[in-house]
Design an enzyme around this catalytic site. Structure first.
Site: not given
Lengths: 408, 394
Positions: A144, A213
């Site tokens: 990322e 998450h």
């Protein structure tokens, strides 16, 4: 990370929607072509049974589901084919907006994990890679920090990338790139470079994904100077905001919600783009202003039904623009109702609601008849257990109680 | 190793593109563009997974003189920045490049202004090499309006978009993924240009570097990763920070080349080779073995982690400007006095630029709020009245 994009649970129609008086429902915006607001959230409320025509499921130990397929059952007379516009799900609306922009401008490209051949873990980019090629819809490795940096570098050179985080939480790894390079380069270069990136991805609590998450990063990013943040909540505004974000020359972070991807709505056929800094008037009212965004909008509308039955008239505004706030719309509402309730999914500490409370107090203090109430998620890591996860976020009964307290 | 003698005869002055063109009308030394001089690099190239380029490089007197003039200017600029910092006109961080000028000069000689360069915070000389002016540099260092970023960037944020110089970044290593993004855009647009993403030996241990390298190699991006190895990452020597200080080999599947970074011609040859390589085969790593005379920044004396003998040893044996001076004298392109004059001229230009920069005003209050966002689609309303936020400072 499994890709979760199926609607969980059965679609349940709310017979309660009939109690929703559509005649009172004025549409201040000419944008929406919906005859009635039919998207609803099925919520299992722990404990107290709702009075009024609310959740009829009762007793079913399901986790939270959102869908809006109620249209068909509620209006059997109206055939969907005869209405203008076309029906689609929220992720399809995002894809439509994305595709239209890619068609329009060759500089628009997408990069992210599994966006190309896989079609996107939430199917937002499905079908784009075969159409536009592997370079334009780029499958990145799981890195990322660097692919966000890469997107920003490409933007410095004139491209308009859309960077997808498979989950908003993963963008924490790219925080340096987003804060320092994305937000600040336009300033530190004296205006030489513009960074027209769109950073998007799902976040939010739901589906028992666990603590890491289920993060809401809007509060982490809100202080970064130079970026804009928007949160979509319906297919209509998802497509409009996606298009606006792509066309904007500023870096925009578009927050989506894992539970909202399967919302269905009828949207116009003709092209439309929404304003990135405008809030949406969901339900005009007189007694109290409820400010919300993303998934909490549906909890608020759920609570609104109860409130209406109890005789309250809440004004519900989906703020949509998290940075900057649309203080114009919000201010006008406060001047009318003099009471504010903020319902959000962010954490209480340092959340969007906290900033909004400060902004409202600074600007509209004289118009307030009561202190601002801010309902946010608990300051805890999101637990896995279904019951606990529910209690982490704001539920409709809490909203009802807060309004009752405000309007005392 | 043939050294061709230059053809005798006075040639008309050729004005070079460097900032010292003002005094070239005083015809004193050769600025011949046609004679070829072959120079050998000081040490051969060491390569990893590729064939090293040749040690012999062709150059012209004009280029030699240009190298000398430009490097003298860069050296002077950095020394002047040192004294400006000590007199508190430059604040914050100031990372000086003296000793490493050959990397910038050699690179510029091998590429065009359409090839992109991105680097970290030791960017003053690279900015100059890309065509930035002394005034813009000093004004930016002192935080004045005439600076290249209007005074809002500072030492670590020099940019020059029209010359494809992308800065100027404060966070170690963060510029390398950006560099891969530049290369990505070049590939996307099917341009025949390359990107030089520069970083130091300290940044070579950053994870994002390997991530970026993986992606660049995966998609054959025209990215050249240049490690300016000055052997010290801030205050830590390279052998204390890296298990494998052979940075050119760190790319593993990506070829690498180790270059003597104090030899401008070696740098030029390596960059030329890299550019050709990368347009066909994907990324390459260049390790420039170089040295900085100053400490990491102005707040670092630079002598606590290395001996003064080491610094003066390198200055005596490997100084890039001295090397060019020796070459010029060996080929009779100019006399000692002329070279000294060039250095004096550089000093004069730098002093003039500093004086001019000092006269430039500090940015006005409204500048605080400009360039935060870019006007364009969507950015229309701020504040409660849908007007742009205006603030008056106390």
């Amino acid at each position: 990370m499994s890709s979760i994009f199926q609607a969980v649970g059965a679609a349940t129609s709310l017979s309660s929607s009939a109690s929703f008086d559509t005649k009172k429902f004025q549409f201040s915006s000419s944008r929406s072509l919906l005859g009635k607001r039919a998207s609803c959230v099925v919520v299992r409320c722990s404990g107290a049974k709702m009075d009024g025509g609310l959740n009829q499921i009762g007793g079913r130990a399901d986790h939270l589901v959102t869908n809006a397929v109620a249209t068909k059952a509620d209006t059997p007379a109206a055939s969907t084919a005869s209405k203008p516009g076309h029906e689609l799900l929220l992720f399809e609306a995002l894809r439509e907006g994305l595709e239209e922009e890619m068609e329009r401008d060759a500089r628009v490209c997408v990069m992210g994990e599994d966006v190309g051949h896989y079609g996107g873990s939430y199917k937002v980019t499905k079908g784009l890679a075969p159409k536009y090629g592997d370079l334009r819809v780029l499958d990145t490795p799981i890195a990322e920090n660097s692919f966000t940096g890469m997107g920003i570098g490409a933007a410095m050179m004139g491209l308009r990338p859309i960077i997808e985080g498979m989950n908003m939480g993963f963008l924490l790894l790219a925080f340096n790139q987003i804060s320092n390079n994305c937000g600040m380069l336009h300033y530190t270069s004296g205006g030489q470079f513009k960074i027209p990136v769109v950073i998007r991805g799902p976040g939010g609590v739901g589906r028992q994904l666990g603590a890491e998450h289920s993060q809401r990063l809007e509060s982490y990013f809100q202080s970064i100077p130079g970026i804009q943040m928007v949160a979509c909540s319906t297919p209509y505004n998802a497509k409009g905001l996606m298009k606006a974000a792509i066309r904007s020359d500023n870096p925009v972070i578009l927050f989506e919600h894992v539970l909202l991807y399967n919302l269905k709505e009828r949207i116009p056929d003709e092209e439309y783009v929404l304003n990135l800094e405008e809030a949406e008037m969901v339900r005009p009212g007189e007694h109290v202003t409820i400010l919300t965004y993303s998934r909490m909008r549906y909890h608020v509308m759920q609570a609104a039904k109860t409130l209406v039955n109890k005789g309250y008239d809440p004004e519900v505004i989906d703020i949509r623009s998290l940075k900057p706030f649309d203080l114009h719309t919000i201010g006008n509402s406060i001047k009318k109702t003099h009471r504010v309730l903020i319902v959000e999914e962010c954490m209480r500490t340092g959340g969007i609601g906290a900033s909004l409370t400060a902004a409202i107090t600074e600007n509209f203090h004289d118009y307030l008849d009561a202190p601002i109430i801010c309902l946010s998620s608990q300051d805890v890591p999101t637990p896995y257990a279904g019951t606990l996860e529910e209690w982490t976020v704001v539920q409709p009964p809490q909203i009802v109680a807060a309004v009752e307290q405000l309007c005392r | 190793m043939a050294l061709t003698r230059r053809i005798s005869g006075l040639l008309p002055p050729v004005s070079t593109a460097s900032s010292s063109s003002s005094f070239l009308h005083r015809r004193a030394f050769s600025t011949d563009d046609t004679t070829t001089i072959t120079v050998e690099t000081s040490v051969p190239f060491t390569s990893h997974n590729c064939e090293p380029p040749s040690r012999s490089i062709d150059t012209t007197p004009k280029e030699l003189m240009k190298f000398f003039t430009d490097m003298a200017l860069m050296r002077r600029m950095e020394i002047a920045a040192d004294s400006l910092y000590k007199s508190k006109l430059i604040r914050g961080f100031c990372h000086l490049y003296d000793g490493q000028e050959a990397v910038s000069i050699g690179m510029e000689a091998a590429i065009t202004k359409k090839d992109c360069i991105i680097t970290a915070y030791r960017d003053h000389c690279l900015f100059l090499g890309r065509g930035g002016t002394l005034l813009e540099s000093f004004a930016e260092l002192m935080g004045r309006q005439a600076g290249c970023s209007n005074g809002k960037g500072g030492s670590m944020h020099f940019y020059k978009k029209d010359a494809c110089f992308f800065g100027g970044h404060g966070i170690v290593g963060a510029q390398v993924p950006l560099g891969c993004g530049l290369a990505f855009a070049q590939k996307y647009r099917k341009e025949d240009h390359v990107t030089f993403a520069m970083y130091g030996d300290g940044a070579a241990n950053q994870g994002q570097l390997f991530e970026a390298l993986n992606m660049a190699a995966l998609w054959d991006l025209p990215a050249i990763l240049v490690c300016e190895n000055n052997h010290y990452g801030m205050g830590t020597a390279e052998w204390r920070a890296a298990k494998s200080p052979a940075y050119y080999k760190r790319g593993d599947y990506v070829p690498g080349l180790k270059v003597d970074g104090m030899d401008a011609f070696a740098v030029k040859q390596a960059c030329k080779f890299a550019k050709e390589h990368v347009l066909k085969n994907g990324p390459i790593i260049l390790e420039m073995d170089t040295y900085r005379y100053h400490g990491h920044s102005m707040s670092d004396p630079g002598s606590t982690y290395r001996t003064r003998d080491e610094i003066s040893g390198v200055r005596q044996e490997r100084d890039p400007i001295e090397r060019i001076r020796k070459l010029i004298l060996a080929h009779d392109l100019a006399t000692e006095k002329e070279l000294k004059d060039i250095e004096k001229q550089a000093r004069k230009e730098v002093d003039e630029a500093i004086a001019q920069a000092k006269e430039s005003p500090m940015p006005d209050e409204p500048e605080l709020f400009t360039n935060v966002y870019r006007k364009g689609y969507g950015v229309e309303s701020f504040g409660t009245d849908r007007k742009e936020v205006r603030a008056a400072l106390p």
